[in-house]
Design an enzyme around this catalytic site. Sequence first.
Site, PDB file in Angstrom:
ATOM      1  N   GLU A  37      33.912 -12.302 -18.450  1.00  0.00           N
ATOM      2  CA  GLU A  37      34.845 -13.235 -17.831  1.00  0.00           C
ATOM      3  C   GLU A  37      36.271 -13.134 -18.357  1.00  0.00           C
ATOM      4  O   GLU A  37      37.223 -13.389 -17.618  1.00  0.00           O
ATOM      5  CB  GLU A  37      34.342 -14.676 -18.011  1.00  0.00           C
ATOM      6  CG  GLU A  37      33.090 -15.020 -17.242  1.00  0.00           C
ATOM      7  CD  GLU A  37      33.302 -15.019 -15.734  1.00  0.00           C
ATOM      8  OE1 GLU A  37      34.460 -15.108 -15.293  1.00  0.00           O
ATOM      9  OE2 GLU A  37      32.314 -14.904 -14.994  1.00  0.00           O
ATOM     10  N   SER A  96      -0.960 -64.942   6.579  1.00  0.00           N
ATOM     11  CA  SER A  96      -1.843 -65.911   5.909  1.00  0.00           C
ATOM     12  C   SER A  96      -1.906 -65.761   4.398  1.00  0.00           C
ATOM     13  O   SER A  96      -2.510 -66.599   3.727  1.00  0.00           O
ATOM     14  CB  SER A  96      -3.250 -65.811   6.487  1.00  0.00           C
ATOM     15  OG  SER A  96      -3.259 -66.282   7.818  1.00  0.00           O
TER      16      SER A  96
END
Length: 735
Positions: free
Chosen positions: A102, A378
């Site tokens: 790099e 219920s």
Amino acid sequence: MEPSHETQQQPKKKASPFKIILLLLGSVLAVVGLGGLGWGIQTYRQMYAGTDISLLDKEPARSTFFYDRSGAVITELTNARMEYMLLNHFPKIMLDAVTAVEDARFYEHHGLDYQGIARAFYQNLKSGYTVEGGSTITQQLAKTMLLTPEQTYRRKLKEAVASLKIEDTYSKDQILEKYLNYIYFGEGAWGLQRAAETYFGKDASQLTLAESALLAGIPKSPTNYSPVKKPEASKERRNLVLSLMAEQGRITPAQRDEAMKEEIRLAAPAAQQTAKIYPSYIDHVINEASQKYGLTEQQILSSGLHIHTNLDPKVQQAAEEVYRNPDFFPEDKGGLQSGIVLMEPQTGAVLGIVGSRNPDPKFREFNYATQNERQPGSTLKPLLVYAPALAAGFGPRDQIYDTETDFGGGYTPMNYRKQFHGWVTLEEALVESYNIPAVALLKEIGIDQGLEFGRKAGLPLQEADRTLGIALGGMSKGTSPLQMAQAYTMFANNGNLAKAYAIRKITDAQGNLVGRETQPVLEPMLEPGAAYTMTKMLEKVVTEGTGRSARMDRPVAGKTGTTQLPDTPEFKDRWGNQIDGSKDAWFVGYTPELVAAVWLGYEKTNKDHYLTTTGGKYPASLFKEVVSRALKDVPVTAFSRPEKYRAYAGGRKRINGENAPKYAERTGESGTAKAAGTPAAPAAAPAPQEAAAAQTAGGGTGAGSSTQPGGDEADAQAPEAAAGTAAGTGTGATP
């Protein structure tokens, strides 16, 4: 005459127009050049002063760790793109590989490598297109951390100025450290540490020469050099890095050749990716940390916190195993959803959560176990009707006359298949989930008492719920499995409601306590004797009533619930009859060790997506499968009978028809209103406020009215059923 000796003056040679132009142009360029140089210096100084590189100094985000109830790490979660490591954590061979490929002159230039730029310019000019770049590691850091990705000359100029300022501010080692932590290595891995874990399943400090060279080659083009997607290209790139290292004297030719022979061996994909292990539970923990501890999601995911939870891996895994198996969801027409919450009734500790049936759950997706708001049908009856009735002095053997009854304003709820059963006990009415007795009992104890009890149990009841239809679960807003499971803890915990909590404690990165360590919060709701009586009644729901699908080889108590399809044209057949189907199906139940709430339904119910089941079928079966697996190898225990318990069966109180004859002994007949000799009991006039509330129900039909379809339960109708009325009012409910 003598000749003259006077010297004759030669005429001046005129300057050519071309030379004049060159002279003028040169003068202008000189002036402009000097001015331009001054302007350039001034512009540079302004850009330099205006370049903010403080972002590089910010504390890097740190992962948060989640622990189960035994102290083992569940998962690591972060919104950080990388895991920051100091430079000395990385092997020297890795640093050499990165700088070799790099930025070979990284330690020689001051942010901009003019030799590299000239070389790249020459190579690109010679080839006719861009084959080489001149960016340094410092420039790449500036581009990654400080600038946008736009490709303009101004952005490149900013990058150059930022690089110079970075070099003025930080040492070379600091710059390289930041670069290795912030650069992208593909496959979702930001930073070298994440890359080492992702590709090789190891710490970056353990990387070999060949592995280091491979990783060093990726950042130039993570897509093209991915060893996962393009292994051959990745290998060629790795060998190029090794060759450069050898040329620059960083490794020997022998080391290069040996490393080039190595095959690329990648680690298997991680079994547990961030936020993908127990996602529903972790999502709820994040919400709880925000609500109870005042933390933002950013703080939760980036501050290095340690969050200790109540998650029980055995319980959680049992739930997830069942929810991953489509055999337990046979009616799925596409998109069928469900959620389950499991709690420890004695403490309120949330042990397990599954919040959806999505095969690939996404981080922070909707949680049907904790965020859902659905009518509970219920399952609400024990909470708003029967438990308050026991607290008011009623007993299981007290009786209610079950017959068609106008409770005021034309509100006439109906039982399943329009059956009436004459005199029934409270226990029988609950076990079989009859609707009319539930409404009559709520009217008897007072709707305000029922609502107050429900709110105290943690249910989000609204003012619009102040109707007798609430006895059947017709909530206007709805509730979640988490809230229902919490409410039912009172029955399994001697009458003490245990507040739900998932987080035991939170500590920061230094081990300091954040907020307070959570302790169980118990709220008395019922006398122990009344709670035990309620449990015995709910046991019969499972052994003899609508919840038989939840039976297992240990004591179980619980309640089923189903809500009807909306009474709208969409759900009518071609003759105008209501389709036989359901919108929501529930089961809420418990053993001495666990309480669990299950909801089943579609996110959007329509004519193509609705349930043909009830709470007594698949939700009860889901409860059984999950709880039986969670309690595998756990000794069977009975529900704890309170000390000095004295059963109060009742039997003297009669509701909804004091003067009506007692219904005959069971003979196997249907017990419908058509049975001879079964006179209708007189309906008492409603209290003024109840009559007014019932009037809002739109003529008093609503769910459970004479238009109610069949099902093994007759639960609450969806709010949209009562067209033109307040949502959820005047509804009837099913078991």
